[in-house]
Design a protein around this motif. Structure first.
Motif, PDB file in Angstrom:
ATOM      1  N   ALA A  59      -4.120  -4.564  -8.182  1.00 52.81           N
ATOM      2  CA  ALA A  59      -4.345  -5.928  -7.701  1.00 52.81           C
ATOM      3  C   ALA A  59      -3.430  -6.291  -6.530  1.00 52.81           C
ATOM      4  O   ALA A  59      -3.558  -7.364  -5.959  1.00 52.81           O
ATOM      5  CB  ALA A  59      -4.127  -6.921  -8.842  1.00 52.81           C
ATOM      6  N   GLU A  60      -2.523  -5.395  -6.175  1.00 54.82           N
ATOM      7  CA  GLU A  60      -1.507  -5.678  -5.162  1.00 54.82           C
ATOM      8  C   GLU A  60      -1.977  -5.296  -3.760  1.00 54.82           C
ATOM      9  O   GLU A  60      -2.298  -4.131  -3.498  1.00 54.82           O
ATOM     10  CB  GLU A  60      -0.235  -4.886  -5.487  1.00 54.82           C
ATOM     11  N   PRO A  61      -2.032  -6.247  -2.815  1.00 58.40           N
ATOM     12  CA  PRO A  61      -2.393  -5.880  -1.444  1.00 58.40           C
ATOM     13  C   PRO A  61      -1.261  -5.066  -0.818  1.00 58.40           C
ATOM     14  O   PRO A  61      -0.084  -5.429  -0.942  1.00 58.40           O
ATOM     15  CB  PRO A  61      -2.566  -7.227  -0.741  1.00 58.40           C
ATOM     16  N   VAL A  62      -1.607  -3.938  -0.177  1.00 60.17           N
ATOM     17  CA  VAL A  62      -0.590  -3.055   0.384  1.00 60.17           C
ATOM     18  C   VAL A  62      -0.800  -2.745   1.867  1.00 60.17           C
ATOM     19  O   VAL A  62       0.044  -2.101   2.477  1.00 60.17           O
ATOM     20  CB  VAL A  62      -0.491  -1.732  -0.409  1.00 60.17           C
ATOM     21  N   ALA A  92      -5.323 -11.193   2.128  1.00 56.81           N
ATOM     22  CA  ALA A  92      -5.334 -10.962   3.570  1.00 56.81           C
ATOM     23  C   ALA A  92      -4.186 -11.728   4.224  1.00 56.81           C
ATOM     24  O   ALA A  92      -3.460 -11.181   5.065  1.00 56.81           O
ATOM     25  CB  ALA A  92      -6.669 -11.380   4.164  1.00 56.81           C
ATOM     26  N   ALA A  93      -4.027 -12.983   3.850  1.00 49.46           N
ATOM     27  CA  ALA A  93      -2.961 -13.802   4.423  1.00 49.46           C
ATOM     28  C   ALA A  93      -1.593 -13.175   4.164  1.00 49.46           C
ATOM     29  O   ALA A  93      -0.728 -13.161   5.050  1.00 49.46           O
ATOM     30  CB  ALA A  93      -3.030 -15.216   3.852  1.00 49.46           C
ATOM     31  N   THR A  94      -1.401 -12.612   2.979  1.00 44.54           N
ATOM     32  CA  THR A  94      -0.122 -11.984   2.626  1.00 44.54           C
ATOM     33  C   THR A  94       0.190 -10.806   3.532  1.00 44.54           C
ATOM     34  O   THR A  94       1.270 -10.739   4.122  1.00 44.54           O
ATOM     35  CB  THR A  94      -0.134 -11.535   1.152  1.00 44.54           C
ATOM     36  N   TYR A 118      -1.652  -2.151   9.392  1.00 50.93           N
ATOM     37  CA  TYR A 118      -0.383  -2.361   8.705  1.00 50.93           C
ATOM     38  C   TYR A 118      -0.429  -1.754   7.309  1.00 50.93           C
ATOM     39  O   TYR A 118      -1.424  -1.875   6.599  1.00 50.93           O
ATOM     40  CB  TYR A 118      -0.099  -3.867   8.586  1.00 50.93           C
ATOM     41  N   VAL A 119       0.682  -1.112   6.945  1.00 54.79           N
ATOM     42  CA  VAL A 119       0.903  -0.641   5.575  1.00 54.79           C
ATOM     43  C   VAL A 119       2.326  -1.043   5.195  1.00 54.79           C
ATOM     44  O   VAL A 119       3.268  -0.806   5.960  1.00 54.79           O
ATOM     45  CB  VAL A 119       0.735   0.893   5.454  1.00 54.79           C
ATOM     46  N   ASN A 167      -5.724   6.266  -4.761  1.00 56.53           N
ATOM     47  CA  ASN A 167      -6.000   5.308  -5.826  1.00 56.53           C
ATOM     48  C   ASN A 167      -6.302   3.914  -5.289  1.00 56.53           C
ATOM     49  O   ASN A 167      -6.688   3.034  -6.046  1.00 56.53           O
ATOM     50  CB  ASN A 167      -4.803   5.223  -6.787  1.00 56.53           C
ATOM     51  N   TRP A 168      -6.075   3.713  -4.026  1.00 51.87           N
ATOM     52  CA  TRP A 168      -6.295   2.400  -3.441  1.00 51.87           C
ATOM     53  C   TRP A 168      -7.775   2.071  -3.335  1.00 51.87           C
ATOM     54  O   TRP A 168      -8.612   2.945  -3.159  1.00 51.87           O
ATOM     55  CB  TRP A 168      -5.746   2.343  -2.035  1.00 51.87           C
ATOM     56  N   GLN A 169      -8.034   0.781  -3.369  1.00 55.25           N
ATOM     57  CA  GLN A 169      -9.360   0.261  -3.051  1.00 55.25           C
ATOM     58  C   GLN A 169      -9.243  -0.408  -1.689  1.00 55.25           C
ATOM     59  O   GLN A 169      -8.337  -1.217  -1.479  1.00 55.25           O
ATOM     60  CB  GLN A 169      -9.822  -0.752  -4.105  1.00 55.25           C
TER      61      GLN A 169
END
Length: 166
Positions: free
Chosen positions: A69-72, A20-22, A95-96, A7-9
């Motif tokens: 919308a959440e970076p993972v 990206a910074a997060t 990284y995950v 389901n990820w984009q």
């Protein structure tokens, strides 16, 4: 947060974008904390991240995975750098987030980076790691990366891998 990476984009993202910074900050925090055996300081993380020039066009790129919308997660791809020859690329900053690991998350990110490398004419992808990052080493081996001679100038590198892109 879902652990189903289908389901990820996954998309190219500027290294200075907030998402990206997060994830890059989290990545360095986890690596440094494991290395030092204590929480990493903000100053240590900032120093390691640098300006991100190696992940900006034309030298490289950064892919960020998002669950909604959440970076993972993220993975970088360098097309220039120490030890890279013409037609080679380097996988970096893979990284995950812990909550999103398993279920093929890492493999999907690495696959997206390999596809990007192919699009830019690379026939070989290199990477390095530390010996204590056994989860990452296991992932890379399972995806067809094989030990290779040392390359580059990363002072923390202890093992080196490469994979020919078919």
């Amino acid at each position: 947060m879902s652990t189903a990476p289908l389901n990820w984009q996954i998309s190219l993202t500027a290294v200075d974008h907030p998402d990206a910074a997060t994830v890059l900050y989290e990545y360095v925090d986890e690596l440094a904390s494991r290395y030092y055996g204590r929480p990493a300081t903000h100053a240590e993380i900032t120093r390691v991240l640098g300006d991100g020039a190696d992940l900006r066009e034309p030298r490289g790129a950064l892919l960020v995975a998002r669950d909604g919308a959440e970076p993972v997660g993220c993975v970088g791809l360098r097309r220039e750098g120490a030890g890279l020859a013409e037609g080679e690329a380097e996988l970096t900053r893979m990284y995950v987030r812990k909550a999103a690991r398993r279920g093929g998350a890492g493999a999907r990110l690495v696959g997206a980076a390999e596809e990007l490398a192919r699009m830019h004419g690379a026939g070989l992808v290199r990477l390095n790691s530390r010996k204590d990052l056994v989860e990452a080493i296991g992932l890379y081996r399972s995806l067809g990366y094989r030990p290779t001679d040392p390359y580059g100038d990363d002072p923390y590198a202890e093992v080196w891998f490469a994979k020919a892109l078919g």
